[in-house]
Design a protein around this motif. Sequence first.
Motif, PDB file in Angstrom:
ATOM      1  N   THR A  68      -9.654  -6.897   1.582  1.00 41.78           N
ATOM      2  CA  THR A  68     -10.022  -7.282   3.006  1.00 41.78           C
ATOM      3  C   THR A  68      -9.745  -5.778   3.556  1.00 41.78           C
ATOM      4  O   THR A  68     -10.132  -5.984   4.898  1.00 41.78           O
ATOM      5  N   GLY A  69      -9.971  -4.774   3.290  1.00 42.93           N
ATOM      6  CA  GLY A  69      -9.651  -3.448   4.157  1.00 42.93           C
ATOM      7  C   GLY A  69      -8.568  -3.485   4.836  1.00 42.93           C
ATOM      8  O   GLY A  69      -8.338  -2.476   5.612  1.00 42.93           O
ATOM      9  N   GLN A  70      -7.411  -3.968   4.258  1.00 43.71           N
ATOM     10  CA  GLN A  70      -6.030  -3.817   4.987  1.00 43.71           C
ATOM     11  C   GLN A  70      -5.134  -2.717   4.380  1.00 43.71           C
ATOM     12  O   GLN A  70      -3.977  -3.023   4.367  1.00 43.71           O
ATOM     13  N   SER A  71      -5.580  -1.924   3.647  1.00 45.76           N
ATOM     14  CA  SER A  71      -5.010  -0.821   2.836  1.00 45.76           C
ATOM     15  C   SER A  71      -5.016   0.505   3.611  1.00 45.76           C
ATOM     16  O   SER A  71      -5.573   0.578   4.290  1.00 45.76           O
ATOM     17  N   ARG A  72      -4.013   1.170   3.100  1.00 44.11           N
ATOM     18  CA  ARG A  72      -4.054   2.717   3.525  1.00 44.11           C
ATOM     19  C   ARG A  72      -3.951   3.609   2.178  1.00 44.11           C
ATOM     20  O   ARG A  72      -3.086   2.919   1.542  1.00 44.11           O
ATOM     21  N   PRO A  73      -4.349   4.786   2.255  1.00 48.58           N
ATOM     22  CA  PRO A  73      -4.205   5.761   1.342  1.00 48.58           C
ATOM     23  C   PRO A  73      -2.736   5.836   0.783  1.00 48.58           C
ATOM     24  O   PRO A  73      -1.798   6.051   2.033  1.00 48.58           O
ATOM     25  N   ALA A  74      -2.517   6.117  -0.255  1.00 46.63           N
ATOM     26  CA  ALA A  74      -1.062   6.211  -0.803  1.00 46.63           C
ATOM     27  C   ALA A  74      -0.286   7.285  -0.053  1.00 46.63           C
ATOM     28  O   ALA A  74       0.898   7.290   0.170  1.00 46.63           O
ATOM     29  N   GLU A  75      -1.200   8.307  -0.143  1.00 45.13           N
ATOM     30  CA  GLU A  75      -0.757   9.607   0.474  1.00 45.13           C
ATOM     31  C   GLU A  75      -0.016   9.499   2.054  1.00 45.13           C
ATOM     32  O   GLU A  75       1.090   9.879   2.259  1.00 45.13           O
ATOM     33  N   ASP A  76      -0.659   8.712   2.778  1.00 50.93           N
ATOM     34  CA  ASP A  76      -0.126   8.078   4.162  1.00 50.93           C
ATOM     35  C   ASP A  76       1.118   7.448   4.079  1.00 50.93           C
ATOM     36  O   ASP A  76       2.216   7.671   4.656  1.00 50.93           O
ATOM     37  N   VAL A  77       1.190   6.394   3.202  1.00 50.97           N
ATOM     38  CA  VAL A  77       2.424   5.629   3.009  1.00 50.97           C
ATOM     39  C   VAL A  77       3.679   6.509   2.378  1.00 50.97           C
ATOM     40  O   VAL A  77       4.567   6.352   3.041  1.00 50.97           O
TER      41      VAL A  77
END
Length: 90
Positions: A68-77
């Motif tokens: 659903t497009g509610q994710s962020r790049p792992a690097e940002d997390v």
Amino acid sequence: MTNIRPSSDLRNKYNEISEFCHKYQEPVFITKNGAGDLVVMSHAEYERLSGRQELRRLLDEGLAAVKTGQSRPAEDVFAELERRFQLGGK
């Protein structure tokens, strides 16, 4: 190895059932009047199964967020976690 026992064994042979569950890390199926009634397992095995179920739930949640497009790049997390850790969790 499937272990099926009558309910009377739960009362009369508790220690034997307990030892089996701990030794083989397998559940024991208890019948009542010839039909399935209960499943008995060690506390450690229950915790392991519960942990697997929780992991699956979290993975499903994460996959749904990606779809659903509610994710962020792992690097940002990871960068955000590093900042929070360095700031004492603030």
